[in-house]
Write a protein that holds these residues in place. Sequence first.
Motif, PDB file in Angstrom:
ATOM      1  N   ALA A 142       0.829  -1.206   0.000  1.00 54.35           N
ATOM      2  CA  ALA A 142       0.000   0.000   0.000  1.00 54.35           C
ATOM      3  C   ALA A 142       0.862   1.254   0.000  1.00 54.35           C
ATOM      4  O   ALA A 142       0.551   2.240  -0.684  1.00 54.35           O
ATOM      5  CB  ALA A 142      -0.929  -0.012   1.204  1.00 54.35           C
ATOM      6  N   GLY A 146      -3.400  -5.846  -5.471  1.00 53.61           N
ATOM      7  CA  GLY A 146      -4.426  -5.568  -4.467  1.00 53.61           C
ATOM      8  C   GLY A 146      -4.359  -4.138  -3.967  1.00 53.61           C
ATOM      9  O   GLY A 146      -5.395  -3.489  -3.751  1.00 53.61           O
ATOM     10  N   ALA A 180      -7.230  -1.100  -4.269  1.00 58.90           N
ATOM     11  CA  ALA A 180      -7.740  -0.466  -3.050  1.00 58.90           C
ATOM     12  C   ALA A 180      -7.402   1.013  -2.969  1.00 58.90           C
ATOM     13  O   ALA A 180      -7.783   1.680  -2.006  1.00 58.90           O
ATOM     14  CB  ALA A 180      -7.170  -1.181  -1.825  1.00 58.90           C
ATOM     15  N   HIS A 209      -8.347   3.922  -3.597  1.00 58.18           N
ATOM     16  CA  HIS A 209      -9.388   4.936  -3.801  1.00 58.18           C
ATOM     17  C   HIS A 209      -8.862   6.301  -3.355  1.00 58.18           C
ATOM     18  O   HIS A 209      -8.290   6.444  -2.281  1.00 58.18           O
ATOM     19  CB  HIS A 209     -10.638   4.576  -2.999  1.00 58.18           C
ATOM     20  CG  HIS A 209     -11.734   5.587  -3.109  1.00 58.18           C
ATOM     21  ND1 HIS A 209     -12.462   5.764  -4.256  1.00 58.18           N
ATOM     22  CD2 HIS A 209     -12.221   6.489  -2.210  1.00 58.18           C
ATOM     23  CE1 HIS A 209     -13.358   6.716  -4.065  1.00 58.18           C
ATOM     24  NE2 HIS A 209     -13.236   7.170  -2.832  1.00 58.18           N
ATOM     25  N   GLU A 220     -12.767  -6.953  -6.634  1.00 54.20           N
ATOM     26  CA  GLU A 220     -12.041  -6.370  -5.511  1.00 54.20           C
ATOM     27  C   GLU A 220     -11.873  -4.859  -5.576  1.00 54.20           C
ATOM     28  O   GLU A 220     -11.575  -4.225  -4.553  1.00 54.20           O
ATOM     29  CB  GLU A 220     -10.648  -7.004  -5.408  1.00 54.20           C
ATOM     30  CG  GLU A 220     -10.659  -8.491  -5.127  1.00 54.20           C
ATOM     31  CD  GLU A 220      -9.259  -9.066  -4.993  1.00 54.20           C
ATOM     32  OE1 GLU A 220      -8.299  -8.269  -4.801  1.00 54.20           O
ATOM     33  OE2 GLU A 220      -9.113 -10.289  -5.084  1.00 54.20           O
ATOM     34  N   LYS A 223     -11.929  -0.991  -5.398  1.00 51.15           N
ATOM     35  CA  LYS A 223     -12.609   0.116  -4.738  1.00 51.15           C
ATOM     36  C   LYS A 223     -12.456   1.384  -5.578  1.00 51.15           C
ATOM     37  O   LYS A 223     -12.832   2.477  -5.159  1.00 51.15           O
ATOM     38  CB  LYS A 223     -12.041   0.320  -3.340  1.00 51.15           C
ATOM     39  CG  LYS A 223     -12.317  -0.853  -2.401  1.00 51.15           C
ATOM     40  CD  LYS A 223     -11.722  -0.620  -1.025  1.00 51.15           C
ATOM     41  CE  LYS A 223     -12.140  -1.735  -0.057  1.00 51.15           C
ATOM     42  NZ  LYS A 223     -11.673  -3.053  -0.478  1.00 51.15           N
TER      43      LYS A 223
END
Length: 418
Positions: A4, A190, A194, A196, A217, A219
């Motif tokens: 992330a 991933g 994610a 967003h 998955e 977002k």
Amino acid sequence: MSAAETIGEMARAARGAVAGLAGAGTAAKRAAIRAAAGAIRVRAEDLLAASAVDVAAARAGGTSESLIDRLMLDTARIEGIASGLETVAGLDDPVGEVIKAWEQPNGLRFERVRVALGVIGIIYESRPGVTADAAALCLMAGNACLMRGGSEAARSNRVLLDCVAAGLAAAGLPAAAVQMVPAGDRALVGAMLAAHGLIDVIIPRGGKGLVARVQAEAKVPVLAHLDGINHVYVDASADLATAAAVVVNSKLRRTGVCGAMETVLIDRAASADLARGVVAALLDGGCAVHGDAGVMELDTRVTAAADADWDTEWLDAVASAALVDGVAGAIAHIGRHGSAHTDAIVAGDAAVAARFLGEVDSAIVLWNASTQFADGAEFGFGAEIGIATGRLHARGPVALEGLTTYKTRVYGAGQVRA
């Protein structure tokens, strides 16, 4: 650094690059893309060598030949990539285009203007040409992109990215406008899905498993197609020579592309010569045919179709075939089993063709033309970033306009609302 954190750092750098592109202007974007095309030609031998290693590794891993075809680069394809970039560079810059202008009775003037989407995440497999196409289209539309290619094309992608980076540097544009997310770490995919607020839209290109994962998955908004279950309907009014040519090209020109025909539908009222001729043309071309009972009666080489065949994207020299009750039967079959990607009709009757084109709800519908024209270059777009089959924002080959949104500028003279 976590996945992330890695994606967050890359996306924030990309966001800064979007601002840099907005201030750079059309000439600089064109110069960068043309310089990238030149670098690709200069490094053609490096690309051939990288592709040979990628292909050898894929074959050793048991990859099918249809997917090898997507992966492989040769001299002609490398020149096609470079030429495609030059075409993109020569297109009109969509950013700043006034789509609509109007004035209200109170004197306020309105302009709806095209602007970049922002930061685009592109997740793709196999086709290294996507690296260059996506970079050029994103740049010309004023976007920055984070690209995550498959590990099977890692070497080819690396060389192509270096060529794009050279183009950016030559034009004085920010290097962060085009970045490659390292392949091999699924956690990074991933993290992209994610992200967003950091990534504005995700565009996946690849197999059903990849696209299904992205759609399940994400977002972040997704622009994609899941399957290319494409049909060619041969009407009773069709000419045999035209029908055979369109059907065979739709299936066999390149079986592994998303625009390949997977099912041929034949009017039950067609003459025996027309129906048999179409089926024989496929079989004689080396295509296995899985047919319903009526098609099996046309040629002894046809094998029985299973129920699942009508919903199968073969991506190989295999086709499903069925007899249907005219154009209404074809439209109904496509409605049940199609994927809203690309469907074609071969017909001499213009009224029948008009009904098909009007009622088949697919992103691309064709009359007397191969489904393999489902390609941005063939539409005159220079390249495409993918085919979209949804209903929002863009459908069909997504090129420059599909990579923009709009804002409304309002000009007043001190008006206040009562």
